[in-house]
Enzyme design. Structure first.
Site, mmCIF file in Angstrom:
data_model
loop_
_atom_site.group_PDB
_atom_site.id
_atom_site.type_symbol
_atom_site.label_atom_id
_atom_site.label_comp_id
_atom_site.label_asym_id
_atom_site.label_seq_id
_atom_site.Cartn_x
_atom_site.Cartn_y
_atom_site.Cartn_z
ATOM 1 N N ASP A 25 3.620 32.820 25.792
ATOM 2 C CA ASP A 25 3.967 31.623 25.009
ATOM 3 C C ASP A 25 3.924 30.433 25.963
ATOM 4 O OD1 ASP A 25 5.175 29.548 23.699
ATOM 5 O OD2 ASP A 25 6.899 30.704 22.989
ATOM 6 N N ALA A 49 -2.987 26.233 20.965
ATOM 7 C CA ALA A 49 -2.585 24.954 20.357
ATOM 8 C C ALA A 49 -2.041 25.214 18.961
ATOM 9 C CB ALA A 49 -3.789 24.018 20.251
ATOM 10 N N TYR A 114 -0.966 15.535 14.836
ATOM 11 C CA TYR A 114 -1.810 16.415 15.654
ATOM 12 C C TYR A 114 -2.445 15.615 16.804
ATOM 13 C CZ TYR A 114 -5.993 19.008 17.093
ATOM 14 O OH TYR A 114 -6.975 19.618 17.836
ATOM 15 N N LYS A 118 -1.594 16.011 20.790
ATOM 16 C CA LYS A 118 -2.636 16.410 21.747
ATOM 17 C C LYS A 118 -2.745 15.370 22.869
ATOM 18 C CE LYS A 118 -5.214 19.392 21.578
ATOM 19 N NZ LYS A 118 -5.167 20.753 22.181
ATOM 20 N N TRP A 140 -14.777 19.037 15.948
ATOM 21 C CA TRP A 140 -15.302 19.764 14.796
ATOM 22 C C TRP A 140 -15.811 21.157 15.203
ATOM 23 C CZ3 TRP A 140 -18.404 16.173 10.943
ATOM 24 C CH2 TRP A 140 -17.697 14.990 10.740
#
Ligand SMILES: NC(=O)C1=CN([C@@H]2O[C@H](COP(=O)(O)OP(=O)(O)OC[C@H]3O[C@@H](n4cnc5c(N)ncnc54)[C@H](OP(=O)(O)O)[C@@H]3O)[C@@H](O)[C@H]2O)C=CC1
Ligand SMILES: Cc1cn([C@H]2C[C@H](O)[C@@H](COP(=O)(O)OP(=O)(O)O[C@H]3O[C@@H](C)C(=O)[C@@H](O)[C@H]3O)O2)c(=O)[nH]c1=O
Length: 287
Positions: A25, A49, A114, A118, A140
């Site tokens: 983890d 992620a 998100y 990030k 993508w």
């Protein structure tokens, strides 16, 4: 998804140990320290992620923990172990207003939890004191071993007569195979560039396949390839729609093509066009 491709494609010169979520983890500093001490890696590649863009809006704390803090924990462990860290980030750190390919130094302005989480992960790595890292922003992604737009369209094309797909978000699809190869080339770069003073190859890079398209164009090509591979999907019409006609919890950038100039300069490598790579994916998937 990306982790699956690393298992399949990382060159055998690397003695690779893959750790799934149960085994490691990334938000548990103690466990990360133990695993790094045991394996003594020269390179740590972080494919972990919380990548479900809409779910991040409602599970904000988890998004910031996994995407924001986890990379910092890995970076500090890499620094202590003398390892290189490879971390994957996203085109969603940009707001899409530029309408020209984004370069690594462009201002970031995420539109979603998100994207912001990030970006925090990138910042945590840069602030960790680790010098030898690659942060690779990509876009993508599709490939085997996980949910992605290509697999969603393959499924929907078999279930529905009509698909309605946003045509006003432009970006570039990336086959996970190509990203794994690009990361391998970046890892190889220090061997060639390190002795050149002032030319450290480490830092932030953009990598996607070449070209650009909207999600609508991407869907059209996916369905055409599905037909070429002998499938007779239920779908009869694919309609281009606007973003506001497909409301989702998280906002997406309307333009997020990444410039590969820095990657090309450092590696000297060619980048496949997304249409070529998508054909390769279909070949691999249907044969
Ligand atoms: N998919 C895309 O289009 C893009 C992805 N990226 C980035 O690329 C990377 C890979 O994405 P992708 O392969 O699609 O992601 P996936 O969602 O397919 O895989 C992510 C993995 O991370 C695991 N994970 C989640 N939390 C933890 C944790 N705390 N510790 C360890 N493992 C954890 C998940 O396990 P579990 O399922 O058990 O939670 C899952 O196996 C991510 O950094 C993503 O942000 C960048 C651009 C585009
Ligand atoms: C399934 C579907 C999607 N769409 C739209 C919604 C959205 O704007 C766009 C893309 O859909 P998705 O939600 O599958 O893709 P999304 O989760 O936004 O993909 C992103 O994932 C993260 C992890 C990244 O880092 C990004 O680079 C990007 O790949 O297509 C339609 O218009 N019609 C449809 O039927």
């Amino acid at each position: 998804m990306l982790g699956t491709m690393f298992r399949q494609r990382m060159p055998s010169i690397y003695d690779m140990h893959a750790c799934d979520h149960d085994a490691l983890d990334i938000t548990n500093a103690e466990q990360v320290g133990e695993v790094v001490l045991r394996l003594r890696p020269q390179v740590i590649v972080n494919c972990a992620a919380f990548a479900r863009v809409d779910a991040c809006e409602t599970s904000r704390d988890l998004a910031f923990l996994v995407n924001g803090e986890g990379p910092g924990i890995l970076a500090r462990a890499a620094r202590e172990a003398g390892a290189v860290l490879v971390h994957i980030s996203t085109d969603y750190v940009f707001d899409g207003c530029k309408k020209q390919p984004y370069v690594e130094d462009d201002d970031t302005a995420p539109l979603s939890v998100y994207g912001l989480s990030k970006l925090r992960g990138e910042q945590a790595i840069r602030e960790s004191g680790l010098e030898r890292y690659f942060i690779v922003r990509t876009s993508w992604l599709y490939g085997p071993g996980g949910g992605n737009f290509v697999e969603t369209i393959i499924r929907l094309a078999q279930e529905r007569e009509e698909l309605r797909i946003v045509a006003d978000q432009i970006g570039c699809p990336t086959y996970t195979r190509d990203l794994v190869l690009a990361i391998y080339r970046l890892l190889d770069a220090p061997r060639r560039l390190d002795p050149v003073p002032g030319k450290s190859p480490y830092g932030t890079y953009h990598f996607s396949d070449d070209g650009q398209c909207s999600w609508f164009e991407f869907a059209e090509v996916i369905v055409a390839l599905l037909r070429q591979h002998g499938s007779e999907p239920a779908v009869k019409r694919i309609l281009p729609i606007r973003t506001e006609d497909y409301p989702l919890p998280a906002a997406r950038p309307s333009w997020s093509v990444l410039s590969k100039a820095k990657y090309r300069q450092v590696t000297g490598a060619r980048v496949s066009h997304w249409r070529e790579s998508l054909k390769d994916y279909f070949e691999a998937r249907f044969t």
